[in-house]
Design a protein around this motif. Structure first.
Motif, PDB file in Angstrom:
ATOM      1  N   GLY A 150       0.890  -0.926   0.236  1.00  0.00           N
ATOM      2  CA  GLY A 150       0.151   0.134  -0.082  1.00  0.00           C
ATOM      3  C   GLY A 150       1.139   1.454  -0.049  1.00  0.00           C
ATOM      4  O   GLY A 150       1.816   1.271  -0.010  1.00  0.00           O
ATOM      5  N   THR A 151       0.286   2.542  -0.258  1.00  0.00           N
ATOM      6  CA  THR A 151       1.070   3.696  -0.693  1.00  0.00           C
ATOM      7  C   THR A 151       1.127   3.841   1.551  1.00  0.00           C
ATOM      8  O   THR A 151      -0.038   3.538   2.380  1.00  0.00           O
ATOM      9  CB  THR A 151       0.373   4.782  -1.387  1.00  0.00           C
ATOM     10  N   VAL A 152       2.251   4.915   1.604  1.00  0.00           N
ATOM     11  CA  VAL A 152       2.251   5.757   2.486  1.00  0.00           C
ATOM     12  C   VAL A 152       1.118   6.246   3.664  1.00  0.00           C
ATOM     13  O   VAL A 152       0.883   5.812   4.059  1.00  0.00           O
ATOM     14  CB  VAL A 152       3.237   6.378   2.005  1.00  0.00           C
ATOM     15  N   SER A 153      -0.119   6.159   2.385  1.00  0.00           N
ATOM     16  CA  SER A 153      -0.525   7.504   3.011  1.00  0.00           C
ATOM     17  C   SER A 153      -2.095   6.246   3.347  1.00  0.00           C
ATOM     18  O   SER A 153      -2.662   6.181   4.675  1.00  0.00           O
ATOM     19  CB  SER A 153      -1.652   8.658   1.646  1.00  0.00           C
ATOM     20  N   THR A 154      -1.950   5.459   3.177  1.00  0.00           N
ATOM     21  CA  THR A 154      -2.769   4.127   2.859  1.00  0.00           C
ATOM     22  C   THR A 154      -2.495   3.583   4.609  1.00  0.00           C
ATOM     23  O   THR A 154      -3.114   3.198   5.589  1.00  0.00           O
ATOM     24  CB  THR A 154      -2.647   3.333   2.028  1.00  0.00           C
ATOM     25  N   ILE A 155      -1.159   3.773   4.249  1.00  0.00           N
ATOM     26  CA  ILE A 155      -0.779   2.087   5.491  1.00  0.00           C
ATOM     27  C   ILE A 155      -0.793   3.647   6.867  1.00  0.00           C
ATOM     28  O   ILE A 155      -1.126   2.764   8.352  1.00  0.00           O
ATOM     29  CB  ILE A 155       1.101   2.015   5.390  1.00  0.00           C
ATOM     30  N   ASN A 156       0.001   4.881   6.829  1.00  0.00           N
ATOM     31  CA  ASN A 156      -0.835   5.513   7.642  1.00  0.00           C
ATOM     32  C   ASN A 156      -2.499   5.903   8.242  1.00  0.00           C
ATOM     33  O   ASN A 156      -2.601   5.745   9.280  1.00  0.00           O
ATOM     34  CB  ASN A 156      -0.586   7.577   7.684  1.00  0.00           C
ATOM     35  N   ARG A 157      -2.444   5.809   7.359  1.00  0.00           N
ATOM     36  CA  ARG A 157      -4.297   5.593   8.055  1.00  0.00           C
ATOM     37  C   ARG A 157      -4.824   3.956   8.528  1.00  0.00           C
ATOM     38  O   ARG A 157      -5.795   4.584   9.633  1.00  0.00           O
ATOM     39  CB  ARG A 157      -5.596   6.446   6.676  1.00  0.00           C
ATOM     40  N   ALA A 158      -4.499   3.168   7.626  1.00  0.00           N
ATOM     41  CA  ALA A 158      -5.197   1.255   8.561  1.00  0.00           C
ATOM     42  C   ALA A 158      -4.397   1.730   9.348  1.00  0.00           C
ATOM     43  O   ALA A 158      -5.149   1.193  10.299  1.00  0.00           O
ATOM     44  CB  ALA A 158      -4.308   0.731   7.256  1.00  0.00           C
ATOM     45  N   PHE A 159      -3.432   2.087  10.113  1.00  0.00           N
ATOM     46  CA  PHE A 159      -2.545   1.957  11.482  1.00  0.00           C
ATOM     47  C   PHE A 159      -1.961   2.913  12.104  1.00  0.00           C
ATOM     48  O   PHE A 159      -1.602   2.883  13.154  1.00  0.00           O
ATOM     49  CB  PHE A 159      -0.349   1.320  11.137  1.00  0.00           C
ATOM     50  N   ASN A 160      -2.745   4.414  12.747  1.00  0.00           N
ATOM     51  CA  ASN A 160      -2.797   5.102  13.046  1.00  0.00           C
ATOM     52  C   ASN A 160      -1.354   5.750  13.095  1.00  0.00           C
ATOM     53  O   ASN A 160      -0.963   5.914  14.485  1.00  0.00           O
ATOM     54  CB  ASN A 160      -3.893   5.058  14.091  1.00  0.00           C
ATOM     55  N   VAL A 161      -0.445   5.586  11.758  1.00  0.00           N
ATOM     56  CA  VAL A 161       1.036   5.853  11.961  1.00  0.00           C
ATOM     57  C   VAL A 161       1.123   6.999  11.351  1.00  0.00           C
ATOM     58  O   VAL A 161       0.283   7.364  10.424  1.00  0.00           O
ATOM     59  CB  VAL A 161       1.495   4.686  12.167  1.00  0.00           C
ATOM     60  N   ASN A 162       2.097   7.487  11.393  1.00  0.00           N
ATOM     61  CA  ASN A 162       3.176   8.428  10.879  1.00  0.00           C
ATOM     62  C   ASN A 162       4.539   7.732  10.022  1.00  0.00           C
ATOM     63  O   ASN A 162       5.254   7.779  10.952  1.00  0.00           O
ATOM     64  CB  ASN A 162       3.217  10.206  10.664  1.00  0.00           C
ATOM     65  N   VAL A 163       4.576   7.500   8.217  1.00  0.00           N
ATOM     66  CA  VAL A 163       5.602   6.851   8.279  1.00  0.00           C
ATOM     67  C   VAL A 163       6.946   8.053   7.863  1.00  0.00           C
ATOM     68  O   VAL A 163       6.373   9.170   6.973  1.00  0.00           O
ATOM     69  CB  VAL A 163       5.407   6.174   7.081  1.00  0.00           C
ATOM     70  N   ARG A 164       8.141   8.072   8.677  1.00  0.00           N
ATOM     71  CA  ARG A 164       9.135   9.305   8.588  1.00  0.00           C
ATOM     72  C   ARG A 164       9.793   8.745   7.969  1.00  0.00           C
ATOM     73  O   ARG A 164      10.278   7.693   8.746  1.00  0.00           O
ATOM     74  CB  ARG A 164       8.770  10.029   9.764  1.00  0.00           C
ATOM     75  N   TYR A 165      11.014  10.121   7.708  1.00  0.00           N
ATOM     76  CA  TYR A 165      12.413   9.149   7.662  1.00  0.00           C
ATOM     77  C   TYR A 165      13.378   9.897   9.064  1.00  0.00           C
ATOM     78  O   TYR A 165      13.037  11.082   8.807  1.00  0.00           O
ATOM     79  CB  TYR A 165      12.948   9.408   6.368  1.00  0.00           C
ATOM     80  N   TYR A 166      13.931   9.501   8.884  1.00  0.00           N
ATOM     81  CA  TYR A 166      15.043   9.170  10.009  1.00  0.00           C
ATOM     82  C   TYR A 166      16.553   9.396   9.698  1.00  0.00           C
ATOM     83  O   TYR A 166      16.696   8.453   9.270  1.00  0.00           O
ATOM     84  CB  TYR A 166      14.702   8.889  11.683  1.00  0.00           C
ATOM     85  N   LYS A 167      17.217  10.082  10.483  1.00  0.00           N
ATOM     86  CA  LYS A 167      18.924  10.121   9.867  1.00  0.00           C
ATOM     87  C   LYS A 167      19.151   8.720  11.329  1.00  0.00           C
ATOM     88  O   LYS A 167      19.457   8.888  12.467  1.00  0.00           O
ATOM     89  CB  LYS A 167      19.246  11.438  10.657  1.00  0.00           C
ATOM     90  N   HIS A 168      20.211   7.970  10.447  1.00  0.00           N
ATOM     91  CA  HIS A 168      20.379   6.536  11.300  1.00  0.00           C
ATOM     92  C   HIS A 168      21.464   6.792  11.848  1.00  0.00           C
ATOM     93  O   HIS A 168      22.576   7.571  11.667  1.00  0.00           O
ATOM     94  CB  HIS A 168      21.027   5.574  10.083  1.00  0.00           C
ATOM     95  N   PRO A 169      21.547   6.647  13.477  1.00  0.00           N
ATOM     96  CA  PRO A 169      22.616   6.964  14.333  1.00  0.00           C
ATOM     97  C   PRO A 169      23.531   6.306  14.161  1.00  0.00           C
ATOM     98  O   PRO A 169      24.725   6.597  14.967  1.00  0.00           O
ATOM     99  CB  PRO A 169      21.849   6.554  15.692  1.00  0.00           C
ATOM    100  N   ALA A 170      24.034   5.365  13.991  1.00  0.00           N
ATOM    101  CA  ALA A 170      25.189   4.817  13.139  1.00  0.00           C
ATOM    102  C   ALA A 170      26.222   3.995  11.657  1.00  0.00           C
ATOM    103  O   ALA A 170      26.739   3.755  11.504  1.00  0.00           O
ATOM    104  CB  ALA A 170      24.688   3.322  14.124  1.00  0.00           C
ATOM    105  N   GLU A 171      25.200   4.463  11.051  1.00  0.00           N
ATOM    106  CA  GLU A 171      25.452   4.669   9.411  1.00  0.00           C
ATOM    107  C   GLU A 171      25.019   5.553   9.211  1.00  0.00           C
ATOM    108  O   GLU A 171      24.318   6.327   9.387  1.00  0.00           O
ATOM    109  CB  GLU A 171      24.214   2.831   9.249  1.00  0.00           C
ATOM    110  N   SER A 172      25.627   5.804   7.420  1.00  0.00           N
ATOM    111  CA  SER A 172      25.427   7.050   6.448  1.00  0.00           C
ATOM    112  C   SER A 172      24.338   6.414   5.918  1.00  0.00           C
ATOM    113  O   SER A 172      24.468   6.736   4.536  1.00  0.00           O
ATOM    114  CB  SER A 172      26.721   7.175   5.447  1.00  0.00           C
TER     115      SER A 172
END
Length: 648
Positions: A150-172
């Motif tokens: 599914g698309t991120v928007s569909t997944i967000n609504r289905a599971f009540n989340v916000n899918v986001r990008y984060y900087k990995h603390p140990a990898e580039s």
């Protein structure tokens, strides 16, 4: 362990408290991102297992931005097993030689009927996912998981989340993750976990490269070949693994030409068929796991897994090479196929999937399948060096050694601990019963009396091995990657002997292994490795030392050939502690297994004759209103009892 913890106890992995928390307070998002408003989020039903990487859960991960609303993700929705308490007891009984259930493994159908989610619950999850706009791409026969896209928007609504990008603390690199624990609304079926919601940890093979010289091997530059390890750990006996299948887990494909190049360059040969099992649409292309769209093939791990398993058991029926992008999907396919009874993995993967992987490891054990896994190549476990699944309680973990033989292609002479051998324990995974036996955990080995300790066994893993990578023959490779398939091949020899004795395969060997380790037969069955240690390459801790008996560098040690095979498989069909299967051959395979214990002192030859004759007769019997399997079992019981046996 920071991101690598196994998150639950053995008996309660399927019934964990969610431990959910709202880990983010950001309320502004790019216009291209469809978010779930924190204030508007309906109160949903939490999952039984956690999902978030710790750096997201504790708010230390740097937010880089929102995932595009039209980005597509592939997820697997996992349902928990039914009746976990009964399954836990059954697994104990299956591996207790004093139990009437000893080695009476379940078929896939029996496991489904007793422990899988109900068909109604499974269909309800499928219907819910479809109603939420997710596309169901695969359904599994054991009703354990529903694969969706599914698309991120569909997944967000289905599971009540916000899918986001984060900087990995140990990898580039950046990674994506939901900002909170997912929940469901409108679904009355409990869910264990949804895998694929983050890519914090990428699967990686456990092999390494460092050119050194070893004068004992028969390969180029005097490096070890698989045939050398068979000679060292088994010798020149008659067992070849005939009739057995080995399954290998992989997150990437390989070039068949590289396997052939390995054999043509080393002068070895093999007629063992290799069948690729592409799981849920996996392409099978040889790329690089870290960059799956790359055209560069990186198959050194895949090639060494294949040739080392075959090298230890050159007469097996086939290799089933399972390739996929999701560990849970690969493992589940191995379980529902239930063809390969010795399974091998030389990969580490996302620890957030522990709760969903462990039930599959339990299914392996219930079905008589052995799963061996490399312990890792960075020394003693700590926040930086531990990799899942190296402390799961239902697998056999394999550490590394440095092997010395009597000469090129010669017999075992000596062995020490490989300094990089992964080992130790991780808080959160309780110690299993077989590690609580008196004499296992001691002050000298510094094992934990509270948590599961690893590894269980070991095999050669130094930088004195060869492989092929993308058309190039290469020397100087090592790692517990080599040790795991060698043990899988050795277990194929064990299974061959066990089956020839009229029994089933040996399945999950740890209960028998630890009982053997504290017995007077230990010294003859395994090479006890007492030299060396495994200080961690990074992070805290001083590591552990190899000591007499069990230790957290090499476990109980490496296989000492036929004596270990005899201990695990028995030397005859009437050996104590492992009842003989009355039903042999095709009848046993078709109708299930019945076990006969001699009461009148029948000789081995008489037992074999009675089993054969009873089985042939029982296979012809039918009875109105009952299945062929039940009719067969009843007839076998009647025949065996009439001839002076106690029958189970």
């Amino acid at each position: 362990m920071t991101e690598m913890k196994v998150i639950a106890s053995l008996a309660t992995l399927a019934i964990l408290a969610a431990g959910s928390s709202s880990c983010s307070t950001e309320s502004t998002h790019p216009t291209s991102y469809t978010s779930v408003s924190e204030s508007a989020t309906p109160r949903g039903r939490p999952m039984l297992a956690r999902h978030l990487p710790r750096s997201v859960a504790d708010g230390t991960a740097t937010l880089m931005g929102a995932a595009q609303s039209d980005q597509r993700l592939r997820l697997a929705i996992h349902l928990p097993l039914r009746d976990q308490a009964t399954l836990t007891q059954l697994l104990h009984d299956l591996y207790d030689p004093q139990s009437a259930q000893f080695h009476k493994y379940l078929s896939v159908a029996e496991f489904i009927n007793r422990f899988a989610p109900t068909a109604d619950d499974y269909n309800a999850v499928v219907a819910w996912a479809t109603a939420k706009g997710l596309t169901v791409t695969a359904r599994t026969p054991n009703r354990r998981l529903v694969v969706v896209e599914g698309t991120v928007s569909t997944i967000n609504r289905a599971f009540n989340v916000n899918v986001r990008y984060y900087k990995h603390p140990a990898e580039s690199r950046t990674f994506y993750s939901p900002d909170r624990e997912p929940t469901t609304v409108g679904l009355n079926v409990p869910l264990l976990q949804v895998t694929g919601m983050n890519n914090y940890v990428l699967p990686r093979p456990l092999l390494r490269h460092l050119a050194i010289a070893n004068p004992a091997g028969t390969g180029l530059s005097s490096q070890f070949l698989p045939s050398d390890l068979r000679a060292a750990y088994y010798g020149n006996g008659p067992l070849t693994g005939a009739g057995q299948t080995i399954g290998i887990l992989s997150f990437d494909g390989y070039l068949a030409s590289d396997v052939q190049l390995y054999y043509s360059t080393t002068g070895m040969s093999s007629a063992v068929p290799i069948s690729n099992v592409l799981v849920n649409g996996f392409s099978g292309a040889c790329t690089s796991v870290g960059s799956p769209t790359s055209s560069t093939c990186d198959d050194g791990e895949q090639v060494l897994d294949i040739v080392n398993a075959i090298g230890m058991a050159p007469g097996i029926s086939q290799i089933l090479f399972y390739e996929g992008s999701s560990n849970t999907e690969i493992l589940n396919q191995m379980a529902v196929d239930n063809v390969a009874k010795a399974l091998s993995s030389s990969w580490a993967w996302n620890p957030a999937d522990a709760a969903s992987d462990d039930p599959i490891f339990q299914e392996f054990a219930a079905q008589g399948q052995s799963f061996v896994s490399a312990s890792g190549d960075e020394g003693a476990f700590n926040d930086s060096t531990y990799s899942f699944p190296s402390v799961d309680p239902y697998i056999t973990v394999v550490g590394g050694t440095v092997l010395t033989t009597s000469g090129r292609g010669g017999a075992w002479l000596a062995e020490s601990a490989w300094p990089e051998s992964g080992g130790g324990y991780v808080s959160g995974t309780p110690i299993p019963s077989w590690q609580q036996l008196a004499g296992v955990i001691t002050s000298s080995n510094q094992g934990s009396p509270e948590w599961r300790n690893s590894p269980d066994v070991a095999a050669e893993a130094d930088f004195d091995n060869v492989t092929v990578v993308n058309g190039s023959f290469a020397t100087g490779y090592g790692g517990t990657s080599f040790a795991a398939p060698r043990w899988a091949g050795f277990l194929a020899l064990v299974n061959q002997q066990s089956v020839s004795n009229g029994r089933d395969t040996v399945g999950f060997i740890n209960p028998a292994l630890y009982s053997l380790g504290i017995s007077s037969n230990y010294a003859s069955a395994l090479h006890d490795i007492t030299n060396g240690g495994n200080p961690p390459e990074t992070g805290g801790g001083s590591g552990f030392n190899a000591v007499p008996g069990f230790d957290l560098v090499t476990g109980w040690g490496s296989p000492a050939g036929s004596p270990l095979i005899d201990q695990l498989a028995g030397t005859s069909a009437s050996s104590a502690g492992a009842p003989a299967a009355a039903a042999a051959g095709s009848s046993a395979t078709s109708y299930g297994r019945v076990f006969m214990y001699p009461r009148l002192g029948q000789s081995d030859a008489q037992q074999a004759a009675d089993r054969r004759e009873c089985s042939e007769w029982a296979a012809t019997q039918t009875s109105p209103g009952i299945s062929k399997e039940s009719a067969y079992s009843r007839a076998m019981a009647a025949c065996g009892e009439a001839r002076g046996y106690t029958v189970h």
